[in-house]
Design an enzyme around this catalytic site. Structure first.
Site, short mmCIF file in Angstrom:
data_model
loop_
_atom_site.label_atom_id
_atom_site.label_comp_id
_atom_site.label_asym_id
_atom_site.label_seq_id
_atom_site.Cartn_x
_atom_site.Cartn_y
_atom_site.Cartn_z
N LYS A 1 41.06 53.11 50.78
CA LYS A 1 40.95 54.17 49.79
C LYS A 1 41.44 55.48 50.40
O LYS A 1 41.36 55.70 51.60
CB LYS A 1 39.50 54.35 49.35
CG LYS A 1 38.85 53.10 48.78
CD LYS A 1 37.37 53.32 48.53
CE LYS A 1 36.69 52.05 48.05
NZ LYS A 1 35.24 52.24 47.86
N ASP B 1 39.66 48.50 55.70
CA ASP B 1 39.83 49.86 55.21
C ASP B 1 41.12 50.47 55.76
O ASP B 1 41.72 49.96 56.71
CB ASP B 1 38.66 50.73 55.66
CG ASP B 1 37.49 50.68 54.67
OD1 ASP B 1 37.67 50.09 53.59
OD2 ASP B 1 36.42 51.22 54.99
N MET C 1 36.37 64.35 54.93
CA MET C 1 37.41 64.25 53.89
C MET C 1 37.34 65.47 52.96
O MET C 1 37.45 65.35 51.74
CB MET C 1 37.25 62.95 53.11
CG MET C 1 37.15 61.70 53.98
SD MET C 1 38.59 61.46 55.05
CE MET C 1 39.79 60.85 53.87
#
Length: 418
Positions: free
Chosen positions: A218, A196, A325
């Site tokens: 991502k 990641d 996030m």
């Protein structure tokens, strides 16, 4: 006997008869080790310790309650003598030597035909260390090597083909010291790492040159490698015989889609293991001195990723809300909580890049935080904490605090924007 005269080897004693002479603690330890190797053990000693008696009573070994006879070495493959009587041990060693049988003499390492190393087992690796006949030195070295293997500081990776597998490893918030020991060990064994964007990226630099790293990171609104493709990569690499580590930030099962990856692996017959990690939802606030619960301030917390979910959480300052996030939708999230009844003067803290050198903390209220974040250029990765627990942070303005909290210090202060 000098250490240069030693030829290191390993004995396979499965099903083979061996002799232990002596009934004390040393003899018991050696007998247990020989049993672990699958040997058929006979112990000769007039008196045996409780440990040896228990092994004999359970049928794991044969105990002859008498003094040693020279004929006892007939037909055995290996001898250990540890009577504590030098003359007896010397006689056993001499009888074994006459029949060309390897014998470990516990009374004197100098004249012993063989030495017993200090041994440790890590996964399927057995470590055996001799240290010039000094057993305590050997044990200290053994423990140090075993620890280095367990923590991933030494390569435990297989070099011959084996069945493939997948391990979902939670890497924590990004600091290399916050990954678990199990996760670090599995990373050191990996043939392929599916990584990641978040997590302990510096650990990738320590991998062997032939370990393949597949980047699938991502960012909000940008998923260059879709989840279905990540699932496919994990299974394909494992079925090719590789040991695959899916290195994630935080914890695989906390908003990390780890459940989907595990399910896909199992559906395709791939062995899969999940290694928990330190979730950023708790650890990153802690980096700014903010607990998610605190006596007198908050007894519970909720973790969400979007403002749409905020209508389902308690809109009270004494219930901590953690947004992951959530920078892009911060204004909408603040409005949603205010609309549900949360007071506008509720403290809010934003921690960017938790535990990293560029960590930054921005603190305001539900009414002001969106404007503050915009002015400061706050960006992901960031964790947003909403609730009275923000008052505990050493970065909080003085009017947020009480005397009880004024002496606290942050875990790892960097930059504070008040």
């Amino acid at each position: 006997m000098a250490i240069q005269d030693i030829y290191p080897t390993a004995l396979r004693l499965l099903g083979r008869p061996v002799l232990v002479v002596g009934g004390g603690p040393v003899a018991a330890r050696r007998a247990k080790g020989l049993l672990d190797a699958g040997a058929r053990v006979t112990v000769v000693a007039p008196v045996a310790s409780d440990a040896l008696r228990e092994l004999a009573a359970s049928g794991l070994l044969t105990w002859e309650p008498r003094t040693y006879l020279s004929s006892d070495v007939d037909g055995v493959w290996f001898v250990q003598t540890a009577t504590g009587v030098a003359a007896v041990d010397a006689q056993v060693a001499a009888d074994a030597e006459a029949q060309r049988i390897w014998c470990v003499n516990a009374s004197t390492h100098e004249s012993s035909a063989a030495w017993t190393p200090a041994v440790a087992v890590v996964d399927d690796v057995k470590i055996a260390i001799n240290a010039g006949g000094d057993p305590r030195r050997a044990m200290a070295l053994r423990d140090a090597v075993a620890t280095a293997l367990e923590t991933g500081d030494l390569p435990l990776r297989r070099r011959r083909a084996s069945a493939g597998s997948v391990a979902l490893v939670g890497g924590g918030p990004g600091d290399t010291g916050l990954i678990t020991v199990r996760g670090r060990r599995l990373l050191g064994q990996a043939d392929v790492v599916v990584a990641d964007r978040l997590g302990p990226r510096d650990l990738l630099k320590e991998l062997a040159p032939d370990v393949r790293v597949i980047e699938v990171g991502k960012t909000p609104g940008n998923h260059p490698v879709p989840q279905l493709e990540i699932n496919r990569i994990l299974v394909e690499e494992a079925l090719a015989g590789n040991r695959v580590v899916r290195l994630k930030g935080g914890d695989p099962y906390v908003l990390g889609r780890g459940g989907e990856e595990v399910e896909f692996c199992r559906q395709n017959g791939v062995e899969v293991e999940v290694v928990p990690g330190v979730t950023s939802a708790i650890s990153v606030p802690a980096a700014a001195g903010i607990p998610v619960t605190h006596r007198g301030l908050a007894k519970g917390f909720s973790v969400v990723t979007g403002h749409e979910e905020l209508s389902e959480v308690p809109a009270r300052p004494d219930h901590t809300v953690i947004l992951l996030m959530g920078v892009a939708k911060l204004r909408e999230s603040a409005a949603a909580l205010a609309g549900s009844g949360m007071p506008l003067d509720t403290p809010v803290g934003i921690v960017e890049n938790g535990y990293m050198p560029e960590q930054r903390v921005t603190i305001g209220t539900l009414a002001t935080i969106a404007d503050q974040a915009e002015a400061a250029g706050v960006a992901n990765p960031a964790v947003i904490v909403i609730g009275d627990v923000v008052r505990v942070s050493p970065f909080a303005p003085e009017h947020f605090k009480t005397a009880d909290y004024s002496t606290l210090t942050p875990n790892q202060p960097r930059v504070s924007t008040l």
